[in-house]
Scaffold this active site. Structure first.
Site, PDB file in Angstrom:
ATOM      1  N   ARG A  55      -3.378  18.907  30.243  1.00 49.37           N
ATOM      2  CA  ARG A  55      -4.506  18.032  29.908  1.00 49.37           C
ATOM      3  C   ARG A  55      -4.279  17.452  28.508  1.00 49.37           C
ATOM      4  O   ARG A  55      -4.079  18.203  27.549  1.00 49.37           O
ATOM      5  CB  ARG A  55      -5.817  18.823  29.954  1.00 49.37           C
ATOM      6  CG  ARG A  55      -7.048  18.055  29.535  1.00 49.37           C
ATOM      7  CD  ARG A  55      -8.308  18.822  29.857  1.00 49.37           C
ATOM      8  NE  ARG A  55      -8.491  18.951  31.303  1.00 49.37           N
ATOM      9  CZ  ARG A  55      -9.576  19.483  31.876  1.00 49.37           C
ATOM     10  NH1 ARG A  55     -10.558  19.947  31.127  1.00 49.37           N
ATOM     11  NH2 ARG A  55      -9.663  19.555  33.185  1.00 49.37           N
ATOM     12  N   LYS A  79      -7.461  30.048  41.852  1.00 48.41           N
ATOM     13  CA  LYS A  79      -7.277  28.929  42.770  1.00 48.41           C
ATOM     14  C   LYS A  79      -6.058  29.157  43.665  1.00 48.41           C
ATOM     15  O   LYS A  79      -6.118  28.980  44.890  1.00 48.41           O
ATOM     16  CB  LYS A  79      -7.112  27.628  41.985  1.00 48.41           C
ATOM     17  CG  LYS A  79      -7.032  26.371  42.842  1.00 48.41           C
ATOM     18  CD  LYS A  79      -6.773  25.133  41.994  1.00 48.41           C
ATOM     19  CE  LYS A  79      -7.854  24.904  40.984  1.00 48.41           C
ATOM     20  NZ  LYS A  79      -7.702  23.577  40.315  1.00 48.41           N
ATOM     21  N   LYS A  91      -1.933  26.793  32.556  1.00 54.50           N
ATOM     22  CA  LYS A  91      -2.480  25.488  32.194  1.00 54.50           C
ATOM     23  C   LYS A  91      -2.010  25.165  30.786  1.00 54.50           C
ATOM     24  O   LYS A  91      -1.662  26.069  30.014  1.00 54.50           O
ATOM     25  CB  LYS A  91      -4.008  25.505  32.232  1.00 54.50           C
ATOM     26  CG  LYS A  91      -4.653  24.144  32.433  1.00 54.50           C
ATOM     27  CD  LYS A  91      -4.622  23.688  33.876  1.00 54.50           C
ATOM     28  CE  LYS A  91      -5.343  22.365  34.057  1.00 54.50           C
ATOM     29  NZ  LYS A  91      -5.447  21.979  35.478  1.00 54.50           N
ATOM     30  N   ASP A 126      -2.892  16.276  34.788  1.00 55.00           N
ATOM     31  CA  ASP A 126      -4.324  16.555  34.623  1.00 55.00           C
ATOM     32  C   ASP A 126      -4.906  15.369  33.870  1.00 55.00           C
ATOM     33  O   ASP A 126      -4.260  14.306  33.787  1.00 55.00           O
ATOM     34  CB  ASP A 126      -4.535  17.878  33.876  1.00 55.00           C
ATOM     35  CG  ASP A 126      -5.941  18.445  34.083  1.00 55.00           C
ATOM     36  OD1 ASP A 126      -6.803  18.193  33.221  1.00 55.00           O
ATOM     37  OD2 ASP A 126      -6.183  19.112  35.101  1.00 55.00           O
ATOM     38  N   THR A 161      -6.771  16.331  46.389  1.00 57.96           N
ATOM     39  CA  THR A 161      -7.862  17.061  45.737  1.00 57.96           C
ATOM     40  C   THR A 161      -9.207  16.604  46.276  1.00 57.96           C
ATOM     41  O   THR A 161     -10.084  17.426  46.582  1.00 57.96           O
ATOM     42  CB  THR A 161      -7.806  16.856  44.217  1.00 57.96           C
ATOM     43  OG1 THR A 161      -6.518  17.244  43.726  1.00 57.96           O
ATOM     44  CG2 THR A 161      -8.866  17.700  43.523  1.00 57.96           C
ATOM     45  N   GLY A 191     -18.144  11.201  37.436  1.00 56.00           N
ATOM     46  CA  GLY A 191     -16.736  11.115  37.071  1.00 56.00           C
ATOM     47  C   GLY A 191     -15.957  10.378  38.134  1.00 56.00           C
ATOM     48  O   GLY A 191     -15.883  10.829  39.276  1.00 56.00           O
ATOM     49  N   ALA A 270     -14.438  18.989  39.308  1.00 62.16           N
ATOM     50  CA  ALA A 270     -14.265  19.407  37.919  1.00 62.16           C
ATOM     51  C   ALA A 270     -13.919  20.887  37.840  1.00 62.16           C
ATOM     52  O   ALA A 270     -14.417  21.702  38.625  1.00 62.16           O
ATOM     53  CB  ALA A 270     -15.537  19.127  37.127  1.00 62.16           C
ATOM     54  N   ASN A 271     -13.070  21.224  36.885  1.00 59.89           N
ATOM     55  CA  ASN A 271     -12.761  22.624  36.622  1.00 59.89           C
ATOM     56  C   ASN A 271     -13.815  23.228  35.699  1.00 59.89           C
ATOM     57  O   ASN A 271     -14.418  22.526  34.887  1.00 59.89           O
ATOM     58  CB  ASN A 271     -11.388  22.752  35.951  1.00 59.89           C
ATOM     59  CG  ASN A 271     -10.247  22.445  36.896  1.00 59.89           C
ATOM     60  OD1 ASN A 271     -10.118  23.077  37.932  1.00 59.89           O
ATOM     61  ND2 ASN A 271      -9.427  21.464  36.545  1.00 59.89           N
TER      62      ASN A 271
END
Length: 361
Positions: A55, A79, A91, A126, A161, A191, A270-271
């Site tokens: 990200r 996940k 991540k 991301d 996704t 979003g 969203a995470n």
């Protein structure tokens, strides 16, 4: 180029972090030549190498960046376990505004950092990092997935996704309303990035009424042009929704926002949707069905796992469609046991992790 690795317990002993397995490794990366500052979090490699996106975001400070990478990497472990793929959870975050500081040189420096981990961490895209960026990163390391098709990757994971979120939403509708039809239901999509926009298309095709919001006027205009029937709003909290689909940044479910929530279902891409773990209890007390984000949004992970392991598109679609069954099972067990979906989902994931650890002992 400098790399610092920390296993300091105090970094992880935080009240804002959910309980469970500790992180295996956190790497702080800084490149003097490009100004790159990045943090790579490896939560677990029990099931396989830690895979998760990078990200690129203008965090207020390094503490906020660390919090995000710790929460995101933990979510990737759960996940992957629930998606049934042989991958661990990781991540990474790059601190900065991608519209200004994202350069080819910085991305190459980041790729070299990833490569120093020797495959313990595999990166993907991301927020702020797309397939073209991954092509650049991939010039410095082989431990990257989600590159463009021309570079040998699987390309944009947004559609996979979004399909997974949609399938999870149908399972929640089955549980709440006794059927999977979304015709006439009002769904709020917050979003409109590469996942939210695809989700709007799926919802519109299913006959749902859709209301959208985004901080980017360009994204709103793009969706409004494609789907004239979509309603645009500034604040989703003031809309009487059937389903709330958070698809932007995380932590939108707070004590205050849950008190205003009208939706019967929360299911989005969203995470880390819960501001703190205790917010799920507030949803449960209000009778709101929350589909854990790491269950609903695993379609992208499934796609890049297929890329990594040489699976075809049929395998991807079959496993993404199976998110419906996983969601339905979690919600059924939660109802039968009077428990919360997150607790049930965590339990299933942790059982798989424990079983694998047992064979490794």
């Amino acid at each position: 180029m400098t790399t610092t690795t920390t296993t300091e317990t105090a970094v992880f002993d935080r009240p804002d972090m959910a309980p469970g397995l500790p992180h295996e490794q956190v790497v702080f990366c800084e490149d003097a030549d490009t100004g790159l500052r990045a943090i790579i979090g490896i939560h677990s490699t029990v099931l396989g190498p830690a895979l998760g996106g990078t990200r690129y975001y203008p965090y207020a400070d390094s503490g906020a960046a660390l919090t995000d990478v710790l929460r995101l990497s933990r979510g990737m472990t759960y996940k992957a376990a629930l998606a049934g793929v042989d991958l661990g959870g990781g991540k990474a975050v790059i601190v900065g505004d991608p519209t200004h500081s994202k350069t080819v040189a910085a991305l190459r420096a980041y790729g070299r950092f990833v490569d120093t981990l020797g495959g313990r961490y595999i990166t993907a895209g991301d927020i702020g990092i797309g397939a073209e960026d991954l092509d650049v990163i991939g010039g410095q390391t082989s431990h990257v997935v989600g590159r463009t098709v021309r570079a040998g990757g699987s390309g944009n994971s947004g559609p996979a996704t979004a399909l997974g979120v949609f399938r999870a939403m149908l399972a929640a509708a089955e549980r709440v309303w006794g059927g999977t039809s979304l015709a006439g239901r009002l769904v709020g999509v917050e979003g409109l990035g590469k996942v939210g926009g695809e989700l709007v298309e799926l919802l519109s095709g299913a006959g749902a009424r859709v209301v959208v919001t985004d901080v980017d006027p360009t994204a709103i205009q793009r969706i409004a042009t494609r789907f004239p029937s979509v309603t645009v709003c500034d604040d989703m909290s003031g809309v009487d929704l059937d389903i709330y689909a958070p698809c932007a940044l995380g932590a939108t479910l707070t004590t205050a926002s849950v008190a205003r929530l009208t939706a019967s279902i929360v299911c989005g891409a969203a995470n880390n949707q819960l501001h703190t773990p205790d917010v799920e209890q507030l949803l449960h007390d209000r009778g709101v069905v929350w589909v854990p984000d790491y269950v609903a949004n695993s379609g992208g992970l499934i796609q890049v796992a297929a890329e990594l392991h040489g699976r075809d598109d049929l395998w991807v679609r079959r496993h993404v469609n199976a998110i419906y069954d996983t969601t339905l099972e979690i919600l059924r067990h939660a109802c039968e046991r009077g428990s919360r979906p997150g607790t049930i989902a965590d339990g299933i994931a942790e059982a798989r992790l424990a079983a694998v650890r047992g064979t490794q002992a």
